[in-house]
Structure formats: structure tokens, C-alpha cells
Design an enzyme around this catalytic site. Sequence first.
Site, PDB file in Angstrom:
ATOM      1  N   LYS A   1       0.829  -1.206   0.000  1.00 50.17           N
ATOM      2  CA  LYS A   1       0.000   0.000   0.000  1.00 50.17           C
ATOM      3  C   LYS A   1       0.874   1.271   0.000  1.00 50.17           C
ATOM      4  O   LYS A   1       2.083   1.204   0.245  1.00 50.17           O
ATOM      5  CB  LYS A   1      -0.913  -0.040   1.235  1.00 50.17           C
ATOM      6  CG  LYS A   1      -1.906  -1.218   1.209  1.00 50.17           C
ATOM      7  CD  LYS A   1      -2.842  -1.168   2.419  1.00 50.17           C
ATOM      8  CE  LYS A   1      -3.841  -2.317   2.389  1.00 50.17           C
ATOM      9  NZ  LYS A   1      -4.826  -2.223   3.506  1.00 50.17           N
TER      10      LYS A   1
ATOM     11  N   PHE B   1     -15.279   3.472   7.274  1.00 51.15           N
ATOM     12  CA  PHE B   1     -13.911   3.777   6.832  1.00 51.15           C
ATOM     13  C   PHE B   1     -13.748   3.777   5.307  1.00 51.15           C
ATOM     14  O   PHE B   1     -12.639   3.921   4.795  1.00 51.15           O
ATOM     15  CB  PHE B   1     -12.908   2.812   7.488  1.00 51.15           C
ATOM     16  CG  PHE B   1     -13.147   1.350   7.195  1.00 51.15           C
ATOM     17  CD1 PHE B   1     -12.639   0.756   6.049  1.00 51.15           C
ATOM     18  CD2 PHE B   1     -13.855   0.556   8.086  1.00 51.15           C
ATOM     19  CE1 PHE B   1     -12.839  -0.587   5.778  1.00 51.15           C
ATOM     20  CE2 PHE B   1     -14.066  -0.795   7.830  1.00 51.15           C
ATOM     21  CZ  PHE B   1     -13.561  -1.358   6.664  1.00 51.15           C
TER      22      PHE B   1
ATOM     23  N   ARG C   1      -1.895 -14.534   3.839  1.00 49.82           N
ATOM     24  CA  ARG C   1      -2.648 -13.841   4.904  1.00 49.82           C
ATOM     25  C   ARG C   1      -1.931 -14.025   6.248  1.00 49.82           C
ATOM     26  O   ARG C   1      -1.903 -13.120   7.085  1.00 49.82           O
ATOM     27  CB  ARG C   1      -4.085 -14.387   5.014  1.00 49.82           C
ATOM     28  CG  ARG C   1      -4.996 -14.122   3.840  1.00 49.82           C
ATOM     29  CD  ARG C   1      -5.591 -12.754   3.752  1.00 49.82           C
ATOM     30  NE  ARG C   1      -6.315 -12.318   4.919  1.00 49.82           N
ATOM     31  CZ  ARG C   1      -6.969 -11.153   4.986  1.00 49.82           C
ATOM     32  NH1 ARG C   1      -7.008 -10.338   3.921  1.00 49.82           N
ATOM     33  NH2 ARG C   1      -7.587 -10.783   6.065  1.00 49.82           N
TER      34      ARG C   1
ATOM     35  N   THR D   1      -5.666  -7.547  10.405  1.00 48.72           N
ATOM     36  CA  THR D   1      -5.929  -6.197   9.884  1.00 48.72           C
ATOM     37  C   THR D   1      -5.426  -5.131  10.850  1.00 48.72           C
ATOM     38  O   THR D   1      -4.761  -4.174  10.455  1.00 48.72           O
ATOM     39  CB  THR D   1      -7.459  -6.001   9.681  1.00 48.72           C
ATOM     40  OG1 THR D   1      -7.961  -7.107   8.940  1.00 48.72           O
ATOM     41  CG2 THR D   1      -7.766  -4.697   8.972  1.00 48.72           C
TER      42      THR D   1
ATOM     43  N   ARG E   1       2.452  -6.889   9.169  1.00 52.19           N
ATOM     44  CA  ARG E   1       1.709  -5.791   9.785  1.00 52.19           C
ATOM     45  C   ARG E   1       2.180  -5.516  11.208  1.00 52.19           C
ATOM     46  O   ARG E   1       2.299  -4.355  11.610  1.00 52.19           O
ATOM     47  CB  ARG E   1       0.206  -6.091   9.728  1.00 52.19           C
ATOM     48  CG  ARG E   1      -0.357  -5.887   8.322  1.00 52.19           C
ATOM     49  CD  ARG E   1      -1.742  -6.435   8.178  1.00 52.19           C
ATOM     50  NE  ARG E   1      -2.420  -5.946   6.977  1.00 52.19           N
ATOM     51  CZ  ARG E   1      -3.613  -6.384   6.577  1.00 52.19           C
ATOM     52  NH1 ARG E   1      -4.248  -7.324   7.273  1.00 52.19           N
ATOM     53  NH2 ARG E   1      -4.167  -5.903   5.491  1.00 52.19           N
TER      54      ARG E   1
ATOM     55  N   ASN F   1      -1.767  -0.156   7.013  1.00 50.23           N
ATOM     56  CA  ASN F   1      -1.235  -1.446   7.456  1.00 50.23           C
ATOM     57  C   ASN F   1      -0.396  -2.140   6.398  1.00 50.23           C
ATOM     58  O   ASN F   1      -0.269  -3.360   6.379  1.00 50.23           O
ATOM     59  CB  ASN F   1      -2.371  -2.338   7.986  1.00 50.23           C
ATOM     60  CG  ASN F   1      -3.455  -2.555   6.951  1.00 50.23           C
ATOM     61  OD1 ASN F   1      -3.312  -2.135   5.807  1.00 50.23           O
ATOM     62  ND2 ASN F   1      -4.516  -3.229   7.335  1.00 50.23           N
TER      63      ASN F   1
ATOM     64  N   HIS G   1      -1.980  -5.537   1.431  1.00 46.81           N
ATOM     65  CA  HIS G   1      -3.292  -6.146   1.195  1.00 46.81           C
ATOM     66  C   HIS G   1      -3.078  -7.572   0.713  1.00 46.81           C
ATOM     67  O   HIS G   1      -2.105  -7.845   0.017  1.00 46.81           O
ATOM     68  CB  HIS G   1      -4.057  -5.372   0.102  1.00 46.81           C
ATOM     69  CG  HIS G   1      -5.243  -6.131  -0.418  1.00 46.81           C
ATOM     70  ND1 HIS G   1      -6.457  -6.106   0.225  1.00 46.81           N
ATOM     71  CD2 HIS G   1      -5.377  -6.993  -1.481  1.00 46.81           C
ATOM     72  CE1 HIS G   1      -7.297  -6.904  -0.431  1.00 46.81           C
ATOM     73  NE2 HIS G   1      -6.668  -7.444  -1.463  1.00 46.81           N
TER      74      HIS G   1
HETATM   75  P1  GDP Z   1      -7.890  -6.881   5.354  1.00 45.36           P
HETATM   76  O1  GDP Z   1      -8.506  -7.941   4.471  1.00 45.36           O
HETATM   77  O2  GDP Z   1      -7.114  -7.458   6.518  1.00 45.36           O
HETATM   78  O3  GDP Z   1      -7.065  -5.869   4.581  1.00 45.36           O
HETATM   79  O4  GDP Z   1      -9.096  -6.069   6.056  1.00 45.36           O
HETATM   80  P2  GDP Z   1     -10.519  -5.559   5.525  1.00 45.36           P
HETATM   81  O5  GDP Z   1     -10.879  -6.154   4.202  1.00 45.36           O
HETATM   82  O6  GDP Z   1     -11.486  -5.734   6.656  1.00 45.36           O
HETATM   83  O7  GDP Z   1     -10.312  -3.967   5.368  1.00 45.36           O
HETATM   84  C1  GDP Z   1      -9.695  -3.443   4.215  1.00 45.36           C
HETATM   85  C2  GDP Z   1      -8.746  -2.335   4.638  1.00 45.36           C
HETATM   86  O8  GDP Z   1      -9.512  -1.228   5.154  1.00 45.36           O
HETATM   87  C3  GDP Z   1      -7.779  -2.693   5.772  1.00 45.36           C
HETATM   88  O9  GDP Z   1      -6.634  -3.390   5.355  1.00 45.36           O
HETATM   89  C4  GDP Z   1      -7.443  -1.312   6.319  1.00 45.36           C
HETATM   90  O10 GDP Z   1      -6.500  -0.627   5.477  1.00 45.36           O
HETATM   91  C5  GDP Z   1      -8.795  -0.606   6.204  1.00 45.36           C
HETATM   92  N1  GDP Z   1      -9.584  -0.752   7.446  1.00 45.36           N
HETATM   93  C6  GDP Z   1     -10.169  -1.875   7.961  1.00 45.36           C
HETATM   94  N2  GDP Z   1     -10.817  -1.621   9.107  1.00 45.36           N
HETATM   95  C7  GDP Z   1     -10.669  -0.285   9.333  1.00 45.36           C
HETATM   96  C8  GDP Z   1     -11.120   0.606  10.363  1.00 45.36           C
HETATM   97  O11 GDP Z   1     -11.802   0.210  11.307  1.00 45.36           O
HETATM   98  N3  GDP Z   1     -10.751   1.926  10.232  1.00 45.36           N
HETATM   99  C9  GDP Z   1     -10.005   2.385   9.194  1.00 45.36           C
HETATM  100  N4  GDP Z   1      -9.693   3.689   9.141  1.00 45.36           N
HETATM  101  N5  GDP Z   1      -9.560   1.576   8.218  1.00 45.36           N
HETATM  102  C10 GDP Z   1      -9.877   0.263   8.282  1.00 45.36           C
END
Ligand code: GDP
Length: 139
Positions: free
Chosen positions: A10, A58, A86, A92, A103, A113, A116
Amino acid sequence: MKERTLSIIKPDGVSRNLIGAVVKRLEEAGLNIMAMKMIRMTKEQAKGFYKVHEGKPFYESVTDFMSSGPCVVMALEGEDVIKRYRKLMGATNYKEAEEGTIRRDFATDIEKNVVHGSDSEENARSEINYFFNALEIAK
Ligand code: GDP
């Protein structure tokens, strides 16, 4: 089973010079990089990529972030690569990520973080197709 997954370094990872550190971990774990390029998403492209999160609190923020600078996108291949990658990434929320994960070691924020990774075969296929055409993927 041999699978493919999409990895993104990212904008925070690219701007903090973590491309090499992330790629080193992928290579050391034996994940094969089949395609790799640097891109800069527009806000609209980031919204398309994270469409599953449309409506979440978000969504605006994460799509601003993902379009804020260049990303490195990669297609990875290997046995069970979706789950293995993963696991290398970690949770996350970096505060909940296991020791030694990307991460845990590099993220600074739940949003910023660093990486992806696709979370299912179906999403991996559509995410790889979002960024790469067939000519760009090494066979
Ligand atoms: P991932 O699959 O572990 O990347 O997580 P998700 O698919 O749930 O979320 C996608 C991305 O959105 C994450 O990697 C973070 O960059 C962002 N994100 C997820 N949860 C939050 C949150 O609660 N707040 C904010 N600001 N960003 C979030």
C-alpha cells in the site's frame, strides 16, 4: 492446492521504502511472484477495488489512502498461497497481529497497514483481473 492471490504494498509501504522488506518475506516464504508492477490508483479505481466495503465508516478514508500515492501490486502463486500470505501479513489491526508478521512489524495504524491480500479464491481471481491482463502474468 496451487492457487493465486493478489498482494498490494500500500502507499504507506511504498513511501516508507518497505518494498524490499515485503518482497524479501514473500520470497523467503517460497511464494512465487508471477506479476508485479507499480501503479497509482485514482479515487474511483480505489473505490472500485474496495467496493465490498462501500457504506462502511472507513470507506471514504481507506479509498483516499489507497489513492494517495503509488502501490506495488503483485500476483502470487503457490500451494495454499491465499492462507499462507494472509498469515505472513497478520491481522488487519496490527496491534492484534502475531509477532513476526508484516503488519505487526511495519504497520502504524489500522488503516495504514502496509499490505493487502485477497481473502478467498473468488476474490483473488477478481482482484488479480482488476489489475493485470493475461499478458502481464508469467506462466
Ligand atoms: P484486510 O482484508 O485485513 O485488509 O481487512 P478488511 O478487508 O477488513 O479492510 C480493508 C482495509 O480497510 C484494511 O486493510 C485497512 O487498510 C482498512 N480498514 C479496515 N478496518 C478499518 C477501520 O476500522 N478503520 C479504518 N480507518 N480503516 C480500516
